[in-house]
Design a protein around this motif. Structure first.
Motif, PDB file in Angstrom:
ATOM      1  N   HIS A   1      35.523   3.105  55.606  1.00  0.00           N
ATOM      2  CA  HIS A   1      34.612   4.161  56.071  1.00  0.00           C
ATOM      3  C   HIS A   1      33.284   3.540  56.504  1.00  0.00           C
ATOM      4  N   PHE A   2      32.780   2.588  55.727  1.00  0.00           N
ATOM      5  CA  PHE A   2      31.525   1.937  56.094  1.00  0.00           C
ATOM      6  C   PHE A   2      31.669   1.211  57.429  1.00  0.00           C
ATOM      7  N   PHE A   3      32.770   0.485  57.585  1.00  0.00           N
ATOM      8  CA  PHE A   3      33.041  -0.210  58.845  1.00  0.00           C
ATOM      9  C   PHE A   3      32.983   0.760  60.023  1.00  0.00           C
ATOM     10  N   GLU A   4      33.595   1.922  59.862  1.00  0.00           N
ATOM     11  CA  GLU A   4      33.601   2.917  60.940  1.00  0.00           C
ATOM     12  C   GLU A   4      32.188   3.408  61.252  1.00  0.00           C
ATOM     13  N   THR A   5      31.359   3.553  60.215  1.00  0.00           N
ATOM     14  CA  THR A   5      30.004   4.070  60.433  1.00  0.00           C
ATOM     15  C   THR A   5      29.097   3.075  61.143  1.00  0.00           C
ATOM     16  N   ILE A   6      29.383   1.773  61.014  1.00  0.00           N
ATOM     17  CA  ILE A   6      28.488   0.783  61.636  1.00  0.00           C
ATOM     18  C   ILE A   6      28.992   0.270  62.983  1.00  0.00           C
ATOM     19  N   GLN A   7      30.169   0.690  63.387  1.00  0.00           N
ATOM     20  CA  GLN A   7      30.705   0.202  64.665  1.00  0.00           C
ATOM     21  C   GLN A   7      29.764   0.459  65.837  1.00  0.00           C
ATOM     22  N   GLN A   8      29.094   1.614  65.802  1.00  0.00           N
ATOM     23  CA  GLN A   8      28.181   1.953  66.894  1.00  0.00           C
ATOM     24  C   GLN A   8      27.024   0.970  66.987  1.00  0.00           C
ATOM     25  N   LEU A   9      26.652   0.333  65.868  1.00  0.00           N
ATOM     26  CA  LEU A   9      25.547  -0.627  65.875  1.00  0.00           C
ATOM     27  C   LEU A   9      25.909  -1.905  66.630  1.00  0.00           C
ATOM     28  N   TYR A  10      27.216  -2.131  66.794  1.00  0.00           N
ATOM     29  CA  TYR A  10      27.688  -3.362  67.419  1.00  0.00           C
ATOM     30  C   TYR A  10      28.272  -3.103  68.806  1.00  0.00           C
ATOM     31  N   LYS A  11      27.904  -1.989  69.400  1.00  0.00           N
ATOM     32  CA  LYS A  11      28.475  -1.629  70.706  1.00  0.00           C
ATOM     33  C   LYS A  11      28.214  -2.697  71.767  1.00  0.00           C
ATOM     34  N   GLN A  12      27.042  -3.319  71.706  1.00  0.00           N
ATOM     35  CA  GLN A  12      26.698  -4.333  72.700  1.00  0.00           C
ATOM     36  C   GLN A  12      27.405  -5.664  72.456  1.00  0.00           C
ATOM     37  N   GLU A  13      27.749  -5.920  71.191  1.00  0.00           N
ATOM     38  CA  GLU A  13      28.412  -7.187  70.834  1.00  0.00           C
ATOM     39  C   GLU A  13      29.551  -6.907  69.846  1.00  0.00           C
ATOM     40  N   PRO A  14      30.593  -6.217  70.270  1.00  0.00           N
ATOM     41  CA  PRO A  14      31.656  -5.801  69.354  1.00  0.00           C
ATOM     42  C   PRO A  14      32.406  -6.957  68.697  1.00  0.00           C
ATOM     43  N   GLU A  15      32.347  -8.130  69.304  1.00  0.00           N
ATOM     44  CA  GLU A  15      33.048  -9.279  68.737  1.00  0.00           C
ATOM     45  C   GLU A  15      32.431  -9.748  67.424  1.00  0.00           C
ATOM     46  N   LYS A  16      31.217  -9.275  67.120  1.00  0.00           N
ATOM     47  CA  LYS A  16      30.527  -9.686  65.890  1.00  0.00           C
ATOM     48  C   LYS A  16      30.901  -8.846  64.667  1.00  0.00           C
ATOM     49  N   LEU A  17      31.729  -7.845  64.873  1.00  0.00           N
ATOM     50  CA  LEU A  17      32.154  -6.995  63.765  1.00  0.00           C
ATOM     51  C   LEU A  17      33.673  -6.883  63.778  1.00  0.00           C
ATOM     52  N   LYS A  18      34.293  -7.181  62.637  1.00  0.00           N
ATOM     53  CA  LYS A  18      35.752  -7.154  62.594  1.00  0.00           C
ATOM     54  C   LYS A  18      36.239  -6.730  61.213  1.00  0.00           C
ATOM     55  N   PHE A  19      37.308  -5.945  61.190  1.00  0.00           N
ATOM     56  CA  PHE A  19      37.926  -5.519  59.932  1.00  0.00           C
ATOM     57  C   PHE A  19      39.406  -5.880  59.989  1.00  0.00           C
ATOM     58  N   ILE A  20      39.830  -6.746  59.085  1.00  0.00           N
ATOM     59  CA  ILE A  20      41.244  -7.126  58.999  1.00  0.00           C
ATOM     60  C   ILE A  20      41.878  -6.343  57.847  1.00  0.00           C
ATOM     61  N   ILE A  21      42.870  -5.535  58.171  1.00  0.00           N
ATOM     62  CA  ILE A  21      43.585  -4.752  57.165  1.00  0.00           C
ATOM     63  C   ILE A  21      44.914  -5.427  56.860  1.00  0.00           C
ATOM     64  N   ASP A  22      45.171  -5.669  55.583  1.00  0.00           N
ATOM     65  CA  ASP A  22      46.495  -6.120  55.171  1.00  0.00           C
ATOM     66  C   ASP A  22      47.201  -4.910  54.566  1.00  0.00           C
ATOM     67  N   GLU A  23      48.196  -4.421  55.253  1.00  0.00           N
ATOM     68  CA  GLU A  23      48.855  -3.168  54.861  1.00  0.00           C
ATOM     69  C   GLU A  23      49.574  -3.277  53.522  1.00  0.00           C
ATOM     70  N   LYS A  24      50.001  -4.460  53.155  1.00  0.00           N
ATOM     71  CA  LYS A  24      50.796  -4.620  51.935  1.00  0.00           C
ATOM     72  C   LYS A  24      50.008  -5.162  50.748  1.00  0.00           C
ATOM     73  N   ALA A  25      48.840  -5.709  51.008  1.00  0.00           N
ATOM     74  CA  ALA A  25      48.099  -6.413  49.949  1.00  0.00           C
ATOM     75  C   ALA A  25      47.424  -5.459  48.979  1.00  0.00           C
ATOM     76  N   GLY A  26      47.356  -5.914  47.722  1.00  0.00           N
ATOM     77  CA  GLY A  26      46.561  -5.239  46.713  1.00  0.00           C
ATOM     78  C   GLY A  26      45.223  -5.955  46.604  1.00  0.00           C
ATOM     79  N   HIS A  27      44.900  -6.398  45.385  1.00  0.00           N
ATOM     80  CA  HIS A  27      43.607  -7.052  45.171  1.00  0.00           C
ATOM     81  C   HIS A  27      43.795  -8.565  45.139  1.00  0.00           C
ATOM     82  N   ASN A  28      44.221  -9.107  46.268  1.00  0.00           N
ATOM     83  CA  ASN A  28      44.458 -10.545  46.369  1.00  0.00           C
ATOM     84  C   ASN A  28      44.422 -10.941  47.839  1.00  0.00           C
ATOM     85  N   VAL A  29      43.560 -11.892  48.186  1.00  0.00           N
ATOM     86  CA  VAL A  29      43.395 -12.271  49.592  1.00  0.00           C
ATOM     87  C   VAL A  29      44.584 -13.112  50.054  1.00  0.00           C
TER      88      VAL A  29
END
Length: 255
Positions: free
Chosen positions: A211-239
């Motif tokens: 949710h936080f990522f979604e709220t700040i996306q507009q702040l990076y409109k000029q440089e979207p490559e500087k903001l990224k969210f990687i979702i692991d669909e299967k992962a729990g609490h382990n990178v």
């Protein structure tokens, strides 16, 4: 050859990792903070991979953890969670300042990252330290006040004794508000920020972070490559290994 030095800086144990041939040079710095109940050695794989890319990497030992263990465990340690977060945020500046005075780092090229509690520390530190050039939050989240309230509610729901009174809780919430990135997103200043989070994380709620990522996306409109969210669909609490690799690539690109 990558070398590891065990060192204490103003009572803070650290692991100092860098290429032995570049040991005395001014290198870009990555500070990497471990998770709750973990120890700094568990993040040495990040440090090794980053040091191979030419970074000086510092892994601090958090208060009440590892070499700083004071015998606290379980419920007692849980109540120190935010004390640990707040102190760690103070200590990373102490460490950075020491290495800067020793002329071992390039102060214009500093990254900060962490797993779980370390990710939470990372996001709070962005409100305080403009010297952080880029950051990576692995399973962290920025909603300090909301998360602290959620923790208190869970403790009450489970019938656990809360050993602090309402005044102390009010004081704590005030301190957390000052470092709550969700309340002062202007302090991001378009600095590169990578999130990695498992959708099935049972410890740090995925939805908070996304949710936080979604709220700040507009702040990076000029440089979207500087903001990224990687979702692991299967992962729990382990990178995952992919999360580790993407962390290294992020700092290669932006620090």
């Amino acid at each position: 050859m990558i070398s590891i030095e065990n060192k204490i800086i103003k009572d803070i144990p650290i692991l100092h990792v860098a290429d032995q041939q570049k040991w005395d040079q001014e290198l870009p710095l990555i500070l990497f903070v471990h998770g709750f109940t973990s120890i700094y050695e568990k993040n040495l794989h990040y440090a090794y991979l980053l040091a191979k890319k030419g970074f000086r990497v510092i892994l601090p030992e958090a208060l009440y953890h590892g070499e700083r263990n004071e015998g606290l465990s379980g419920h007692n340690l849980n109540f120190r969670f935010w004390d640990i977060v707040l102190q760690t945020i103070e200590e990373i500046d102490i460490i950075k300042t020491w290495f800067e005075k020793e002329r071992l780092i390039d102060p214009s090229r500093i990254g900060l990252a962490g797993t779980s509690m370390g990710g939470i520390v990372t996001l709070g530190a962005l409100t305080k330290y403009p010297w952080i050039k880029a950051a990576v939050s692995l399973m962290g989240m920025p909603y300090y006040e909301k998360f602290a309230q959620w923790q208190l509610d869970e403790m009450q729901k489970n019938g656990l004794h809360i050993p602090i009174d309402d005044n102390e809780i009010h004081h704590l919430m005030g301190n957390l508000r000052e470092l709550d990135l969700s309340m002062q997103t202007n302090k991001l200043q378009n600095r590169p920020l990578l999130f990695w989070h498992g959708r099935k994380d049972p410890v740090v709620p995925f939805d908070y972070t996304y949710h936080f990522f979604e709220t700040i996306q507009q702040l990076y409109k000029q440089e979207p490559e500087k903001l990224k969210f990687i979702i692991d669909e299967k992962a729990g609490h382990n990178v995952s290994n992919e999360g580790v690799a993407q962390t290294v690539k992020w700092f290669e690109k932006f620090v």
